[in-house]
Design a protein around this motif. Sequence first.
Motif, PDB file in Angstrom:
ATOM      1  N   LEU A  65      43.066  47.139  48.603  1.00  0.00           N
ATOM      2  CA  LEU A  65      44.176  46.263  48.278  1.00  0.00           C
ATOM      3  C   LEU A  65      43.874  44.960  49.013  1.00  0.00           C
ATOM      4  N   PRO A  66      43.225  44.026  48.317  1.00  0.00           N
ATOM      5  CA  PRO A  66      42.852  42.790  48.999  1.00  0.00           C
ATOM      6  C   PRO A  66      44.076  42.139  49.623  1.00  0.00           C
ATOM      7  N   ASP A  67      44.076  42.058  50.922  1.00  0.00           N
ATOM      8  CA  ASP A  67      45.238  41.505  51.620  1.00  0.00           C
ATOM      9  C   ASP A  67      44.814  40.483  52.665  1.00  0.00           C
ATOM     10  N   CYS A  68      43.924  39.621  52.255  1.00  0.00           N
ATOM     11  CA  CYS A  68      43.482  38.582  53.183  1.00  0.00           C
ATOM     12  C   CYS A  68      43.626  37.218  52.530  1.00  0.00           C
ATOM     13  N   THR A  69      43.456  36.207  53.322  1.00  0.00           N
ATOM     14  CA  THR A  69      43.539  34.835  52.844  1.00  0.00           C
ATOM     15  C   THR A  69      42.140  34.211  52.877  1.00  0.00           C
ATOM     16  N   PRO A  70      41.948  33.110  52.169  1.00  0.00           N
ATOM     17  CA  PRO A  70      40.643  32.448  52.213  1.00  0.00           C
ATOM     18  C   PRO A  70      40.229  32.059  53.635  1.00  0.00           C
ATOM     19  N   GLU A  71      41.211  31.822  54.501  1.00  0.00           N
ATOM     20  CA  GLU A  71      40.885  31.484  55.887  1.00  0.00           C
ATOM     21  C   GLU A  71      40.311  32.697  56.632  1.00  0.00           C
ATOM     22  N   TYR A 112      34.642  38.642  50.369  1.00  0.00           N
ATOM     23  CA  TYR A 112      35.460  39.852  50.214  1.00  0.00           C
ATOM     24  C   TYR A 112      34.837  40.789  49.178  1.00  0.00           C
ATOM     25  N   PHE A 113      34.539  40.259  47.985  1.00  0.00           N
ATOM     26  CA  PHE A 113      34.014  41.118  46.926  1.00  0.00           C
ATOM     27  C   PHE A 113      32.595  41.585  47.205  1.00  0.00           C
ATOM     28  N   SER A 114      31.790  40.756  47.820  1.00  0.00           N
ATOM     29  CA  SER A 114      30.449  41.194  48.211  1.00  0.00           C
ATOM     30  C   SER A 114      30.545  42.379  49.170  1.00  0.00           C
ATOM     31  N   ASP A 115      31.414  42.272  50.161  1.00  0.00           N
ATOM     32  CA  ASP A 115      31.616  43.365  51.119  1.00  0.00           C
ATOM     33  C   ASP A 115      32.182  44.612  50.433  1.00  0.00           C
ATOM     34  N   ALA A 116      33.179  44.425  49.553  1.00  0.00           N
ATOM     35  CA  ALA A 116      33.809  45.555  48.871  1.00  0.00           C
ATOM     36  C   ALA A 116      32.812  46.275  47.962  1.00  0.00           C
ATOM     37  N   SER A 162      42.289  41.639  38.484  1.00  0.00           N
ATOM     38  CA  SER A 162      41.671  42.520  37.498  1.00  0.00           C
ATOM     39  C   SER A 162      40.927  43.667  38.170  1.00  0.00           C
ATOM     40  N   PRO A 163      41.632  44.766  38.438  1.00  0.00           N
ATOM     41  CA  PRO A 163      40.916  45.914  38.995  1.00  0.00           C
ATOM     42  C   PRO A 163      39.830  46.424  38.052  1.00  0.00           C
ATOM     43  N   LEU A 164      40.027  46.251  36.751  1.00  0.00           N
ATOM     44  CA  LEU A 164      39.017  46.710  35.793  1.00  0.00           C
ATOM     45  C   LEU A 164      37.737  45.888  35.888  1.00  0.00           C
ATOM     46  N   GLY A 165      37.867  44.597  36.143  1.00  0.00           N
ATOM     47  CA  GLY A 165      36.679  43.766  36.352  1.00  0.00           C
ATOM     48  C   GLY A 165      35.919  44.207  37.587  1.00  0.00           C
ATOM     49  N   PHE A 166      36.649  44.439  38.672  1.00  0.00           N
ATOM     50  CA  PHE A 166      36.022  44.909  39.907  1.00  0.00           C
ATOM     51  C   PHE A 166      35.358  46.270  39.695  1.00  0.00           C
ATOM     52  N   LEU A 167      36.073  47.194  39.061  1.00  0.00           N
ATOM     53  CA  LEU A 167      35.521  48.539  38.865  1.00  0.00           C
ATOM     54  C   LEU A 167      34.329  48.540  37.920  1.00  0.00           C
ATOM     55  N   SER A 168      34.280  47.596  37.001  1.00  0.00           N
ATOM     56  CA  SER A 168      33.105  47.461  36.146  1.00  0.00           C
ATOM     57  C   SER A 168      31.880  47.085  36.981  1.00  0.00           C
ATOM     58  N   ALA A 169      32.084  46.193  37.955  1.00  0.00           N
ATOM     59  CA  ALA A 169      30.990  45.829  38.863  1.00  0.00           C
ATOM     60  C   ALA A 169      30.578  47.020  39.723  1.00  0.00           C
ATOM     61  N   VAL A 170      31.543  47.823  40.169  1.00  0.00           N
ATOM     62  CA  VAL A 170      31.222  49.040  40.933  1.00  0.00           C
ATOM     63  C   VAL A 170      30.426  50.002  40.046  1.00  0.00           C
ATOM     64  N   ALA A 171      30.844  50.146  38.796  1.00  0.00           N
ATOM     65  CA  ALA A 171      30.150  51.044  37.867  1.00  0.00           C
ATOM     66  C   ALA A 171      28.682  50.650  37.703  1.00  0.00           C
TER      67      ALA A 171
END
Length: 157
Positions: free
Chosen positions: A8-14, A21-25, A56-65
Motif C-alpha cells: 500500500l504505497p504510503d509515501c510522498t515524493p520527498e 518506490y516501484f523499482s524497490d517494490a 493501477s494495481p493491475l499495471g503493477f501486477l502485470s510488471a510483477v508477472a
Amino acid sequence: MRFGLSFLPDCTPETKSPQTYFSDALELSVQAEVGGLDSVKMTEHYLHHYGGYCPSPLGFLSAVAARTSSVRLMTGCVLPVFHHPIQLAAETAQVDAISGGRLDVGFARAYLPDEFDALGVDMDESNDRFRETIRAVLRIWTEEKVSEQTRSSPIAT
C-alpha cells in the motif's frame, strides 16, 4: 499458513520517488518468489500519500508477472465504483492471461471522499455502484452474451 507481500504505497515524493518506490517494490516481489512467499498484493488508491502511488494495481501486477513465474498476484483491492465493468473485466482478464492464470482479484468499496470528489462519483451511490459493477464483471467473465444496466453505463457484449 501462507505468506506474501502486501503493498500500500504510503509515501510522498520527498520520502521516495515513484520510480524508486516501484523499482524497490518490483525487486522485493522477485525476492518474495525466490524466498518462497506465496503472493504479491497491491491496492488501488488515488491522489494522496495513502496509496496514491498506485492508481493501477493491475499495471503493477502485470510488471510483477513479467518478472516472476509462480507467485500469486493479488489486487488488495480494485475499486469497482471508479471503473466501467467492461474495462475492469477486460483488464483483469488480460493480467490473468499474461501471468498464466496467477491473478486473484479482490474488490473493495471505496471510502475516501477526496477520491470520489476528484473522479466525479457521488459517494452516496457507492454501495449500489460497487454491487452493480461486480455483478456485471462476474457476468462478463462467465457468460457469452451480457446485457446489463449499471450506474456507470449500459453494457452489451
